[in-house]
Design a protein around this motif. Structure first.
Motif, PDB file in Angstrom:
ATOM      1  N   ARG A  49      -7.838  -3.615   3.398  1.00  0.00           N
ATOM      2  CA  ARG A  49      -6.370  -3.591   3.375  1.00  0.00           C
ATOM      3  C   ARG A  49      -5.828  -2.172   3.505  1.00  0.00           C
ATOM      4  O   ARG A  49      -4.774  -1.966   4.084  1.00  0.00           O
ATOM      5  N   ILE A  50      -6.554  -1.216   2.943  1.00  0.00           N
ATOM      6  CA  ILE A  50      -6.199   0.197   3.038  1.00  0.00           C
ATOM      7  C   ILE A  50      -7.464   0.947   3.420  1.00  0.00           C
ATOM      8  O   ILE A  50      -8.512   0.754   2.809  1.00  0.00           O
ATOM      9  N   LYS A  51      -7.370   1.785   4.433  1.00  0.00           N
ATOM     10  CA  LYS A  51      -8.515   2.596   4.845  1.00  0.00           C
ATOM     11  C   LYS A  51      -8.414   3.944   4.139  1.00  0.00           C
ATOM     12  O   LYS A  51      -7.438   4.664   4.306  1.00  0.00           O
ATOM     13  N   PHE A  52      -9.406   4.267   3.354  1.00  0.00           N
ATOM     14  CA  PHE A  52      -9.459   5.544   2.645  1.00  0.00           C
ATOM     15  C   PHE A  52     -10.241   6.531   3.504  1.00  0.00           C
ATOM     16  O   PHE A  52     -11.356   6.241   3.931  1.00  0.00           O
ATOM     17  N   THR A  53      -9.674   7.687   3.745  1.00  0.00           N
ATOM     18  CA  THR A  53     -10.321   8.744   4.514  1.00  0.00           C
ATOM     19  C   THR A  53     -10.293  10.009   3.683  1.00  0.00           C
ATOM     20  O   THR A  53      -9.253  10.356   3.114  1.00  0.00           O
ATOM     21  N   TYR A  54     -11.405  10.681   3.620  1.00  0.00           N
ATOM     22  CA  TYR A  54     -11.526  11.890   2.807  1.00  0.00           C
ATOM     23  C   TYR A  54     -11.590  13.095   3.738  1.00  0.00           C
ATOM     24  O   TYR A  54     -12.385  13.128   4.663  1.00  0.00           O
ATOM     25  N   LEU A  55     -10.753  14.066   3.472  1.00  0.00           N
ATOM     26  CA  LEU A  55     -10.639  15.228   4.326  1.00  0.00           C
ATOM     27  C   LEU A  55     -10.971  16.480   3.526  1.00  0.00           C
ATOM     28  O   LEU A  55     -10.382  16.714   2.471  1.00  0.00           O
ATOM     29  N   GLU A  56     -11.921  17.248   4.021  1.00  0.00           N
ATOM     30  CA  GLU A  56     -12.242  18.528   3.383  1.00  0.00           C
ATOM     31  C   GLU A  56     -11.189  19.523   3.828  1.00  0.00           C
ATOM     32  O   GLU A  56     -11.222  20.038   4.945  1.00  0.00           O
ATOM     33  N   ILE A  57     -10.244  19.756   2.969  1.00  0.00           N
ATOM     34  CA  ILE A  57      -9.055  20.533   3.310  1.00  0.00           C
ATOM     35  C   ILE A  57      -9.376  21.992   3.608  1.00  0.00           C
ATOM     36  O   ILE A  57      -8.647  22.649   4.344  1.00  0.00           O
ATOM     37  N   SER A  58     -10.473  22.521   3.073  1.00  0.00           N
ATOM     38  CA  SER A  58     -10.805  23.926   3.315  1.00  0.00           C
ATOM     39  C   SER A  58     -11.534  24.140   4.641  1.00  0.00           C
ATOM     40  O   SER A  58     -11.740  25.278   5.046  1.00  0.00           O
ATOM     41  N   ASN A  59     -11.900  23.070   5.322  1.00  0.00           N
ATOM     42  CA  ASN A  59     -12.569  23.190   6.613  1.00  0.00           C
ATOM     43  C   ASN A  59     -11.551  23.658   7.654  1.00  0.00           C
ATOM     44  O   ASN A  59     -10.535  23.005   7.874  1.00  0.00           O
ATOM     45  N   PRO A  60     -11.805  24.785   8.322  1.00  0.00           N
ATOM     46  CA  PRO A  60     -10.848  25.299   9.304  1.00  0.00           C
ATOM     47  C   PRO A  60     -10.558  24.317  10.439  1.00  0.00           C
ATOM     48  O   PRO A  60      -9.507  24.377  11.056  1.00  0.00           O
ATOM     49  N   LEU A  61     -11.482  23.409  10.719  1.00  0.00           N
ATOM     50  CA  LEU A  61     -11.256  22.417  11.776  1.00  0.00           C
ATOM     51  C   LEU A  61     -10.131  21.447  11.412  1.00  0.00           C
ATOM     52  O   LEU A  61      -9.599  20.760  12.290  1.00  0.00           O
ATOM     53  N   GLU A  95      -2.941   3.256 -11.699  1.00  0.00           N
ATOM     54  CA  GLU A  95      -1.664   2.544 -11.739  1.00  0.00           C
ATOM     55  C   GLU A  95      -0.598   3.258 -10.907  1.00  0.00           C
ATOM     56  O   GLU A  95       0.250   2.624 -10.285  1.00  0.00           O
ATOM     57  N   GLN A  96      -0.624   4.582 -10.899  1.00  0.00           N
ATOM     58  CA  GLN A  96       0.346   5.338 -10.102  1.00  0.00           C
ATOM     59  C   GLN A  96       0.136   5.095  -8.605  1.00  0.00           C
ATOM     60  O   GLN A  96       1.104   4.971  -7.854  1.00  0.00           O
ATOM     61  N   PHE A  97      -1.114   5.007  -8.184  1.00  0.00           N
ATOM     62  CA  PHE A  97      -1.392   4.680  -6.788  1.00  0.00           C
ATOM     63  C   PHE A  97      -0.966   3.251  -6.488  1.00  0.00           C
ATOM     64  O   PHE A  97      -0.277   2.992  -5.504  1.00  0.00           O
ATOM     65  N   GLU A  98      -1.393   2.328  -7.333  1.00  0.00           N
ATOM     66  CA  GLU A  98      -1.136   0.917  -7.071  1.00  0.00           C
ATOM     67  C   GLU A  98       0.349   0.569  -7.074  1.00  0.00           C
ATOM     68  O   GLU A  98       0.770  -0.330  -6.340  1.00  0.00           O
ATOM     69  N   SER A  99       1.148   1.288  -7.846  1.00  0.00           N
ATOM     70  CA  SER A  99       2.579   1.005  -7.858  1.00  0.00           C
ATOM     71  C   SER A  99       3.202   1.294  -6.497  1.00  0.00           C
ATOM     72  O   SER A  99       4.215   0.689  -6.134  1.00  0.00           O
ATOM     73  N   ILE A 100       2.610   2.185  -5.727  1.00  0.00           N
ATOM     74  CA  ILE A 100       3.090   2.477  -4.381  1.00  0.00           C
ATOM     75  C   ILE A 100       2.412   1.542  -3.367  1.00  0.00           C
ATOM     76  O   ILE A 100       3.062   1.036  -2.458  1.00  0.00           O
ATOM     77  N   PHE A 101       1.119   1.301  -3.527  1.00  0.00           N
ATOM     78  CA  PHE A 101       0.410   0.420  -2.590  1.00  0.00           C
ATOM     79  C   PHE A 101       1.125  -0.916  -2.451  1.00  0.00           C
ATOM     80  O   PHE A 101       1.274  -1.419  -1.337  1.00  0.00           O
ATOM     81  N   VAL A 102       1.549  -1.508  -3.563  1.00  0.00           N
ATOM     82  CA  VAL A 102       2.150  -2.843  -3.511  1.00  0.00           C
ATOM     83  C   VAL A 102       3.437  -2.864  -2.704  1.00  0.00           C
ATOM     84  O   VAL A 102       3.837  -3.923  -2.213  1.00  0.00           O
ATOM     85  N   GLN A 103       4.072  -1.726  -2.549  1.00  0.00           N
ATOM     86  CA  GLN A 103       5.301  -1.669  -1.754  1.00  0.00           C
ATOM     87  C   GLN A 103       5.026  -1.824  -0.254  1.00  0.00           C
ATOM     88  O   GLN A 103       5.917  -2.199   0.503  1.00  0.00           O
ATOM     89  N   TYR A 104       3.792  -1.547   0.153  1.00  0.00           N
ATOM     90  CA  TYR A 104       3.456  -1.559   1.577  1.00  0.00           C
ATOM     91  C   TYR A 104       2.466  -2.645   1.973  1.00  0.00           C
ATOM     92  O   TYR A 104       2.199  -2.812   3.160  1.00  0.00           O
ATOM     93  N   LEU A 105       1.910  -3.339   1.015  1.00  0.00           N
ATOM     94  CA  LEU A 105       0.936  -4.381   1.316  1.00  0.00           C
ATOM     95  C   LEU A 105       1.595  -5.749   1.289  1.00  0.00           C
ATOM     96  O   LEU A 105       2.458  -6.007   0.449  1.00  0.00           O
ATOM     97  N   PRO A 106       1.142  -6.627   2.195  1.00  0.00           N
ATOM     98  CA  PRO A 106       1.689  -7.999   2.173  1.00  0.00           C
ATOM     99  C   PRO A 106       1.216  -8.781   0.961  1.00  0.00           C
ATOM    100  O   PRO A 106       0.261  -8.476   0.342  1.00  0.00           O
TER     101      PRO A 106
END
Length: 74
Positions: A15-27, A63-74
């Motif tokens: 339902r939600i695709k989680f992607t992890y980004l290494e923010i310090s990578n210059p790429l 709970e803080q994440f899920e309170s937002i997720f429910v606004q966008y999920l069917p």
């Protein structure tokens, strides 16, 4: 936070695709700038077109994440 985020990933699998980004990578600089990243940890909920729907900065609870997720999920 990693165990909690991985738990959310398992709960919302397909339902939600989680992607992890290494923010310090210059790429990743262009994407980091697009997001306006300034602080670790930061989390972004993006739509299918890459638009930021919500941003969390700092430590959060499931709970803080899920309170937002429910606004966008069917």
């Amino acid at each position: 936070m990693a165990p909690m985020v991985h738990g959310l990933e398992a709960t919302y699998f397909g339902r939600i695709k989680f992607t992890y980004l290494e923010i310090s990578n210059p790429l990743n600089a262009d994407f980091r700038n697009y997001l306006g990243f300034q602080y670790r940890p930061s989390f972004y909920l993006l739509d299918g077109d890459g638009n930021v729907l919500h941003q969390w900065v700092g430590y959060q609870t499931a709970e803080q994440f899920e309170s937002i997720f429910v606004q966008y999920l069917p």
